[in-house]
Design a protein around this motif. Structure first.
Motif, short mmCIF file in Angstrom:
data_model
loop_
_atom_site.label_atom_id
_atom_site.label_comp_id
_atom_site.label_asym_id
_atom_site.label_seq_id
_atom_site.Cartn_x
_atom_site.Cartn_y
_atom_site.Cartn_z
N ILE A 36 0.86 -1.19 0.00
CA ILE A 36 0.00 0.00 0.00
C ILE A 36 0.89 1.23 0.00
O ILE A 36 1.84 1.34 0.78
CB ILE A 36 -0.94 0.00 1.23
N GLN A 37 0.57 2.18 -0.90
CA GLN A 37 1.41 3.37 -1.04
C GLN A 37 0.57 4.62 -1.30
O GLN A 37 -0.65 4.56 -1.36
CB GLN A 37 2.45 3.15 -2.13
N LYS A 38 1.26 5.71 -1.47
CA LYS A 38 0.62 7.02 -1.65
C LYS A 38 -0.42 6.97 -2.76
O LYS A 38 -0.15 6.49 -3.86
CB LYS A 38 1.68 8.08 -1.95
N ASP A 40 -3.16 5.23 -2.91
CA ASP A 40 -4.03 4.06 -2.87
C ASP A 40 -5.20 4.32 -1.92
O ASP A 40 -5.09 5.13 -1.00
CB ASP A 40 -3.27 2.83 -2.36
N GLU A 41 -6.30 3.66 -2.16
CA GLU A 41 -7.46 3.75 -1.28
C GLU A 41 -7.62 2.46 -0.50
O GLU A 41 -7.42 1.36 -1.04
CB GLU A 41 -8.73 4.03 -2.08
N VAL A 42 -7.96 2.61 0.77
CA VAL A 42 -8.19 1.47 1.66
C VAL A 42 -9.53 1.66 2.34
O VAL A 42 -9.77 2.68 2.98
CB VAL A 42 -7.07 1.35 2.71
N ALA A 61 -1.71 6.49 1.97
CA ALA A 61 -2.95 6.06 1.32
C ALA A 61 -4.14 6.85 1.88
O ALA A 61 -4.01 7.60 2.86
CB ALA A 61 -3.15 4.56 1.51
N ARG A 85 -10.96 2.22 -8.94
CA ARG A 85 -9.75 1.64 -9.52
C ARG A 85 -8.53 1.83 -8.61
O ARG A 85 -7.53 1.14 -8.75
CB ARG A 85 -9.46 2.22 -10.90
N ARG A 86 -8.62 2.76 -7.64
CA ARG A 86 -7.51 3.01 -6.71
C ARG A 86 -7.63 2.19 -5.42
O ARG A 86 -6.73 2.24 -4.58
CB ARG A 86 -7.43 4.49 -6.38
N THR A 87 -8.71 1.45 -5.25
CA THR A 87 -8.88 0.64 -4.05
C THR A 87 -7.92 -0.54 -4.08
O THR A 87 -7.96 -1.35 -5.00
CB THR A 87 -10.33 0.13 -3.93
N LYS A 88 -7.08 -0.62 -3.06
CA LYS A 88 -6.07 -1.69 -3.01
C LYS A 88 -6.28 -2.64 -1.84
O LYS A 88 -5.75 -3.75 -1.85
CB LYS A 88 -4.67 -1.09 -2.91
N ILE A 114 -8.66 -7.23 -4.68
CA ILE A 114 -8.31 -6.34 -3.57
C ILE A 114 -7.84 -7.18 -2.38
O ILE A 114 -8.42 -8.21 -2.06
CB ILE A 114 -9.55 -5.50 -3.16
#
Length: 170
Positions: A36-38, A40-42, A61, A85-88, A114
């Motif tokens: 998980i990085q800058k 990204d959505e959680v 994130a 699309r940014r959900t990790k 995910i």
């Protein structure tokens, strides 16, 4: 420490445990280790201690909040509508020794590619459908703060996982 890590992992049906300074560090370390990085959505539930969102923010994130169900567990029905699309990753927070609807959440996460990181700070040794906490996602973070289900003299935490590469990275 190694004996404790082995015993804690085995108690949860996992092959690996990595101890940390506290539960926040456990979540942060696990999020970092799964990549998980800058930006990204959680996804996580609104009714959690600040540490869950803080661990997400420490990775750069963005925490995306959903409501809880009638048992105060993440509302799986709301999760899908928040996926982009940014959900990790998704962090279900298992409160009060209970585990939410992990069968449905796991199917949803797998369908969208995910990761799941379980926040099990209040659910040591719990099970859902005969599966132990920590066996539903890539890893699970625990807290040993004195007020938790399994408290220490001071602070402490751990991450359990079934993934040898992830354990080595942590």
């Amino acid at each position: 420490i190694q004996r404790f890590e082995q015993a804690f992992a085995e108690a949860h049906g996992a092959p690996f445990a990595v101890t940390t300074s506290n539960g926040t560090s456990a979540l942060h370390l696990a999020l970092w280790a799964i990549g998980i990085q800058k930006g990204d959505e959680v996804i996580l539930p609104v009714n959690t201690f600040i540490a869950t969102a803080e661990a997400v923010l420490l990775c750069g994130a963005i925490p995306i909040f959903v409501d809880h169900d009638e048992y105060f567990q993440i509302d799986v029905d709301q999760v899908e509508s928040r996926i982009t699309r940014r959900t990790k990753a998704i962090i279900p927070v298992h409160l009060y020794g209970q585990i939410g609807e992990m069968d449905a959440l796991k199917k949803l996460a797998d369908r969208h590619g995910i990761m799941i990181l379980e926040d099990a700070a209040q659910s040591h040794l719990s099970t859902y459908n005969d599966k132990p906490v920590g066996s539903w996602g890539s890893a699970a973070g625990f807290s040993f703060y004195p007020g938790k289900n399994l408290g220490a003299y001071g602070e402490g935490g751990a991450v359990i996982t079934h993934d040898a590469a992830l354990a080595a990275r942590m």
